[in-house]
Design an enzyme around this catalytic site. Structure first.
Site, PDB file in Angstrom:
ATOM      1  N   ASP A   1      -8.296   8.472  -2.229  1.00  0.00           N
ATOM      2  CA  ASP A   1      -8.637   7.093  -1.513  1.00  0.00           C
ATOM      3  C   ASP A   1      -8.778   7.400  -0.035  1.00  0.00           C
ATOM      4  O   ASP A   1      -7.715   8.127   0.634  1.00  0.00           O
ATOM      5  CB  ASP A   1      -7.910   6.249  -1.763  1.00  0.00           C
TER       6      ASP A   1
ATOM      7  N   GLY B   1      -3.565  -1.849  -5.785  1.00  0.00           N
ATOM      8  CA  GLY B   1      -2.108  -2.389  -5.340  1.00  0.00           C
ATOM      9  C   GLY B   1      -2.496  -2.512  -3.590  1.00  0.00           C
ATOM     10  O   GLY B   1      -3.205  -1.743  -3.051  1.00  0.00           O
TER      11      GLY B   1
ATOM     12  N   LYS C   1      -8.681  -6.012  -6.709  1.00  0.00           N
ATOM     13  CA  LYS C   1      -7.520  -6.587  -6.264  1.00  0.00           C
ATOM     14  C   LYS C   1      -7.561  -8.259  -5.996  1.00  0.00           C
ATOM     15  O   LYS C   1      -8.410  -8.642  -5.223  1.00  0.00           O
ATOM     16  CB  LYS C   1      -7.064  -5.908  -4.784  1.00  0.00           C
TER      17      LYS C   1
ATOM     18  N   ASP D   1     -13.361  -0.056  -2.840  1.00  0.00           N
ATOM     19  CA  ASP D   1     -12.181  -1.101  -2.707  1.00  0.00           C
ATOM     20  C   ASP D   1     -12.708  -2.251  -1.577  1.00  0.00           C
ATOM     21  O   ASP D   1     -13.111  -3.214  -2.003  1.00  0.00           O
ATOM     22  CB  ASP D   1     -11.011  -0.195  -2.507  1.00  0.00           C
TER      23      ASP D   1
ATOM     24  N   LYS E   1      -3.952   9.922  -0.809  1.00  0.00           N
ATOM     25  CA  LYS E   1      -4.769   9.304   0.358  1.00  0.00           C
ATOM     26  C   LYS E   1      -5.356  10.624   1.100  1.00  0.00           C
ATOM     27  O   LYS E   1      -4.655  11.822   1.070  1.00  0.00           O
ATOM     28  CB  LYS E   1      -3.595   8.454   1.393  1.00  0.00           C
TER      29      LYS E   1
ATOM     30  N   SER F   1       0.336   6.158  -6.288  1.00  0.00           N
ATOM     31  CA  SER F   1      -0.507   6.170  -5.241  1.00  0.00           C
ATOM     32  C   SER F   1       0.318   6.716  -3.901  1.00  0.00           C
ATOM     33  O   SER F   1       1.387   6.543  -3.824  1.00  0.00           O
ATOM     34  CB  SER F   1      -1.135   4.912  -4.601  1.00  0.00           C
TER      35      SER F   1
ATOM     36  N   GLU G   1     -12.354   7.141  -3.843  1.00  0.00           N
ATOM     37  CA  GLU G   1     -12.173   5.531  -3.559  1.00  0.00           C
ATOM     38  C   GLU G   1     -12.658   5.483  -2.111  1.00  0.00           C
ATOM     39  O   GLU G   1     -11.967   6.143  -1.303  1.00  0.00           O
ATOM     40  CB  GLU G   1     -11.030   5.100  -3.948  1.00  0.00           C
TER      41      GLU G   1
ATOM     42  N   LYS H   1      -2.868   9.454  -7.443  1.00  0.00           N
ATOM     43  CA  LYS H   1      -3.989   9.103  -6.374  1.00  0.00           C
ATOM     44  C   LYS H   1      -3.335   9.459  -5.065  1.00  0.00           C
ATOM     45  O   LYS H   1      -2.120   9.097  -4.781  1.00  0.00           O
ATOM     46  CB  LYS H   1      -4.326   7.689  -6.341  1.00  0.00           C
TER      47      LYS H   1
END
Ligand code: NPQ
Ligand code: MG
Length: 369
Positions: free
Chosen positions: A188, A290, A262, A238, A163, A135, A213, A161
């Site tokens: 995400d 994570g 998670k 998430d 952001k 990520s 996400e 991934k």
């Protein structure tokens, strides 16, 4: 098993690289560690809370307070016959899921050690290795982000991934897709957008992403369903899934096609197992998210990610993705094939390096029955 005492610690580890998301920029990883003592054994768990309530409503201070004053006394009060009982014992406290997850994980670790079995076996895991991704945060410029993508792909990560946030989304994904046409790629947003921004996601729909996400609000399932109906790309939730029944509702409403699991967000491993099962029964794949956990939380996540419906690479990068020196030995390492070995030891404690934990401990307190 009767837990006789619990030591709470606040730890602070410098991050090798600053990590920026749509909700803020972190340079230090904080957590509340839980060390539960019973029958001469020590069980370890991690509540991966932040200093500020940016990812969810919890912080180091709220977790410390609720663990010390409510959750730990409730576990010290009476023996538990199975780690799944901890969730019931803690149900009287509303929410505070990361605090609960740290304590519950410590009890699972105690049971694994006493049974001489791996956490993977206790949880029902079926794999020896799991595929993992990396990520990446928001960088100052697109070329800098592309350079990081290049470095981690060369390290062997099979999935990236990134952001996103308004103003840092389409151009970023277009450039990465241009340079890495076949790279498994996902984004995400950490709830940075509103339904009115749907056109941004309709544009992202063109880049063959694995998933998008948490584009919208953490308290929303309805607008996510409206957005999902307009996209070919899977929406993955998430922050919106904090209970197993949130997953059922999201699936029934069509709010997502993938779920990020998670234990910290769901309140513990028992709730994570139930969420895994709910998704499996609806044919919805999951992956393990994570929270930049230290090796203590990371090893528990790896055990969980070995269950059968974890069908997408998790945010379970190697220790050296975040830390110069992890709190466990050996650290989590990435295998050349882009997988990570699922811990086979009897519990997590055998790998915990207490000397390193001591060095990064900024607060500690014993709580006894
Ligand atoms: C997520 N994790 O999936 C979270 C965001 C997150 C790997 O993207 C310190 C610094 C703690 C950054 C916890 C990943 C954090 C953090 C969570 C980012 O949304
Ligand atoms: Mg996320």
């Amino acid at each position: 098993m009767r837990v006789e005492a619990v030591e709470l610690r606040v730890v602070e580890l410098p991050l090798r690289f600053p990590f920026e998301t749509s909700f803020g920029r972190e340079e230090v990883k904080r957590a509340v560690l839980v060390c539960a003592q019973a029958e001469g054994l020590e069980g370890w768990g991690e509540a991966p809370v932040m200093a500020a309530p940016l990812y969810n409503e919890e912080t180091v201070e709220t977790a410390w307070h609720v663990l010390r004053d409510f959750l730990v006394p409730a576990v010290l009060g009476a023996p538990v016959a199975h780690p799944r009982e901890v969730r019931e014992r803690l149900r009287f406290v509303r929410r505070h899921h990361m605090a609960k997850a740290g304590l519950e994980a410590a009890v699972w670790d105690l049971f694994a050690q006493r049974a001489g079995r791996s956490l993977r076996d206790l949880l029902g895991g079926v794999r020896e290795r799991v595929e993992v991704g990396v990520s990446l945060g928001i960088e100052p410029t697109v070329p800098e982000l592309v350079r990081r993508v290049e470095a981690f792909v060369r390290r062997g990560y099979r999935r990236v991934k990134v952001k996103i946030r308004p103003g840092w989304d389409v151009d970023v994904v277009r450039e990465i897709r241009h340079q890495f046409p076949d790279l498994p790629l996902q984004v995400d947003a950490n709830s940075a957008y509103a339904l009115e921004d749907a056109p941004v996601f309709e544009t992202l729909d063109e880049f063959g992403l694995l998933l998008i996400e948490q584009p919208l609000g953490e308290d929303d399932l309805v607008d996510h369903a409206k957005l999902q109906a307009r996209l070919r790309t899977a929406v993955c939730l998430d922050e919106s899934i904090v209970h197993p029944h949130d997953a059922r509702k999201a699936i029934e409403l069509g709010s997502c096609r993938v779920v990020n699991i998670k234990p910290a967000r769901l309140g513990g491993l028992a709730a994570a197992l139930d969420t895994h099962d709910v998704c499996a029964s609806h044919g919805i794949p999951v992956w393990c998210g994570g929270m930049l956990e230290t090796g203590i939380g990371r090893l528990a996540n790896l055990a969980l990610a070995s269950l059968p419906n974890f069908r997408l690479p998790g945010d379970l990068s190697a220790s050296d993705r975040y830390f110069e020196e992890d709190l466990i030995e050996p650290p989590v390492v990435l295998e050349p094939d882009g997988t990570v070995r699922v811990p086979a030891e009897a519990g997590i404690a055998p790998r915990v390096r207490r000397d390193r934990v001591d060095r990064v401990t900024v607060r500690r307190e014993w709580i006894r029955a």
